[in-house]
Design an enzyme around this catalytic site. Sequence first.
Site, mmCIF file in Angstrom:
data_model
loop_
_atom_site.group_PDB
_atom_site.id
_atom_site.type_symbol
_atom_site.label_atom_id
_atom_site.label_comp_id
_atom_site.label_asym_id
_atom_site.label_seq_id
_atom_site.Cartn_x
_atom_site.Cartn_y
_atom_site.Cartn_z
ATOM 1 N N SER A 6 -57.938 -3.313 25.356
ATOM 2 C CA SER A 6 -58.024 -2.218 26.332
ATOM 3 C C SER A 6 -56.762 -1.363 26.408
ATOM 4 O O SER A 6 -56.706 -0.434 27.205
ATOM 5 C CB SER A 6 -58.331 -2.783 27.720
ATOM 6 O OG SER A 6 -57.368 -3.746 28.085
ATOM 7 N N THR A 44 -56.509 -1.305 32.083
ATOM 8 C CA THR A 44 -55.206 -0.697 31.844
ATOM 9 C C THR A 44 -54.081 -1.653 32.212
ATOM 10 O O THR A 44 -54.263 -2.483 33.097
ATOM 11 C CB THR A 44 -55.123 0.523 32.798
ATOM 12 O OG1 THR A 44 -56.182 1.386 32.445
ATOM 13 C CG2 THR A 44 -53.810 1.228 32.758
ATOM 14 N N THR A 90 -53.148 2.838 28.504
ATOM 15 C CA THR A 90 -54.512 2.350 28.292
ATOM 16 C C THR A 90 -55.157 3.003 27.077
ATOM 17 O O THR A 90 -54.727 4.081 26.653
ATOM 18 C CB THR A 90 -55.381 2.677 29.526
ATOM 19 O OG1 THR A 90 -56.622 1.995 29.453
ATOM 20 C CG2 THR A 90 -55.650 4.162 29.666
ATOM 21 N N ARG A 99 -62.624 12.335 26.350
ATOM 22 C CA ARG A 99 -62.485 11.935 27.755
ATOM 23 C C ARG A 99 -61.073 11.401 28.032
ATOM 24 O O ARG A 99 -60.517 10.627 27.257
ATOM 25 C CB ARG A 99 -63.528 10.859 28.090
ATOM 26 C CG ARG A 99 -63.469 10.343 29.535
ATOM 27 C CD ARG A 99 -62.676 9.058 29.645
ATOM 28 N NE ARG A 99 -62.776 8.459 30.979
ATOM 29 C CZ ARG A 99 -62.005 7.460 31.408
ATOM 30 N NH1 ARG A 99 -61.082 6.946 30.613
ATOM 31 N NH2 ARG A 99 -62.151 6.967 32.603
ATOM 32 N N VAL A 100 -60.515 11.814 29.143
ATOM 33 C CA VAL A 100 -59.232 11.277 29.602
ATOM 34 C C VAL A 100 -59.438 10.739 31.015
ATOM 35 O O VAL A 100 -60.088 11.376 31.836
ATOM 36 C CB VAL A 100 -58.145 12.386 29.602
ATOM 37 C CG1 VAL A 100 -56.880 11.906 30.289
ATOM 38 C CG2 VAL A 100 -57.836 12.818 28.172
ATOM 39 N N GLY A 101 -58.888 9.571 31.285
ATOM 40 C CA GLY A 101 -59.067 8.960 32.611
ATOM 41 C C GLY A 101 -57.890 9.223 33.538
ATOM 42 O O GLY A 101 -57.150 10.203 33.382
ATOM 43 N N ASP A 102 -57.712 8.337 34.467
ATOM 44 C CA ASP A 102 -56.653 8.486 35.478
ATOM 45 C C ASP A 102 -55.269 8.078 34.969
ATOM 46 O O ASP A 102 -54.245 8.522 35.489
ATOM 47 C CB ASP A 102 -56.971 7.616 36.696
ATOM 48 C CG ASP A 102 -57.050 6.131 36.320
ATOM 49 O OD1 ASP A 102 -57.675 5.813 35.288
ATOM 50 O OD2 ASP A 102 -56.488 5.291 37.049
ATOM 51 N N THR A 140 -56.098 0.742 38.263
ATOM 52 C CA THR A 140 -56.900 0.344 37.108
ATOM 53 C C THR A 140 -58.360 0.409 37.523
ATOM 54 O O THR A 140 -58.676 0.444 38.701
ATOM 55 C CB THR A 140 -56.497 -1.067 36.623
ATOM 56 O OG1 THR A 140 -57.293 -1.414 35.472
ATOM 57 C CG2 THR A 140 -56.690 -2.127 37.682
ATOM 58 N N GLY A 141 -59.229 0.440 36.531
ATOM 59 C CA GLY A 141 -60.658 0.526 36.829
ATOM 60 C C GLY A 141 -61.210 1.876 36.418
ATOM 61 O O GLY A 141 -60.601 2.575 35.601
ATOM 62 N N GLY A 167 -61.559 5.313 35.963
ATOM 63 C CA GLY A 167 -60.553 6.335 36.199
ATOM 64 C C GLY A 167 -61.065 7.540 36.957
ATOM 65 O O GLY A 167 -60.322 8.139 37.755
HETATM 66 N N1 ASP Z 1 -58.402 3.423 34.389
HETATM 67 C C1 ASP Z 1 -58.697 3.353 32.991
HETATM 68 C C2 ASP Z 1 -59.461 4.576 32.596
HETATM 69 O O1 ASP Z 1 -60.299 5.037 33.353
HETATM 70 C C3 ASP Z 1 -59.438 2.141 32.584
HETATM 71 C C4 ASP Z 1 -59.105 0.852 33.306
HETATM 72 O O2 ASP Z 1 -58.083 0.711 33.910
HETATM 73 O O3 ASP Z 1 -59.883 -0.074 33.297
HETATM 74 O O4 ASP Z 1 -59.296 5.040 31.499
#
Ligand code: ASP
Length: 331
Positions: A89, A191, A209, A219-222, A242-243, A245
């Site tokens: 990950s 992450t 991450t 795609r870009v997350g948080d 985390t989680g 995003g």
């Molecule tokens: N927050 C990360 C994202 O959305 C993934 C994660 O932390 O599980 O890319």
Amino acid sequence: MKTRRNFIKLSALGSVGLVANSALANNNDLNDESFKNQKKIAKPIVISTWDHGMAANEAAWKILANKGLALDAVEAGVRVTESDPNNSSVGLGGLPDRDGFVTLDACIMDQHNNCGAVAFLQDIENPISVARKVMEDTNHVMMVGEGAQQFALKKGFKKVNLLTNESKKNWEKWKENSKYQPQINSENHDTIGMLALDEKGNLSGACTTSGMAYKLHGRVGDSPIIGAGLFVDNEVGAACATGVGEAVIRISGSAIVVELMRNGMSPEDACKEAVKRVIKKHKNIENLQVGFIALNKYGETGGYSVYSGFNYASHTHDHNKMIDAKFYREE
Ligand code: ASP
């Protein structure tokens, strides 16, 4: 999956310093009248998300224990996870997007509100170090995609194939059904976010991450977004997320946690409040795992998540362990 409910609350540990109890916002001014009411600071300390945080904290701790900078500690710490091919990950070995590309997001922030970030970066093993170069060697905060890669190569980073055989195999298996489905606490996301308070009482944070597995290409997350995946305010504290995003971005998650601490909340309560906000703003929280961790200027820590199973690693002079975060709902 860990479901232990009891949150191990950290109190002041291994104290080597003191700050005024009154207002975190004023604690830079050690001559302040209000300094009478003193509270011990537990420092140095490093915390980081999930089980992989243990190995990462070890690397960070070597720097902190030698009176090094929090900034150097968080960079060195998360590089361990980025370079671990068995971690699917983050960095090398990260699961790819739906088209088979491993694309990386990372950011870093120091005690002066300096920050740097990279997003949608490919073929570079340690995006956190590129983010630091963006912070230190440019006037910018964020670089993405091809431009970020060109910048990294110019700075001496080498191209590396990040898609390991294992991750490729998993992706090929996924393609049989091609269903995009984030899973709670699964390694198809997770992450590493790391926060440190050094011997001098300064805070820094890092977040890196490969993002949600099998995400849309681009795609870009948080995680590379300052204020969402990570935020540090040296007067108050630091937080990371985390989680899923998208859910974190919608509430400016990490910045909110820091602001709540500024207004007097403990790290755990601030994380809990941010989780409540995630829940309030999303009609459907099925499979919507989000977790926050936070560290304040006293070296107090806390974490909270939507679902059970989220944990974080903590390293001080007195302990080196995993802590189960409290949560809103049993998985
Ligand atoms: N927050 C990360 C994202 O959305 C993934 C994660 O932390 O599980 O890319």
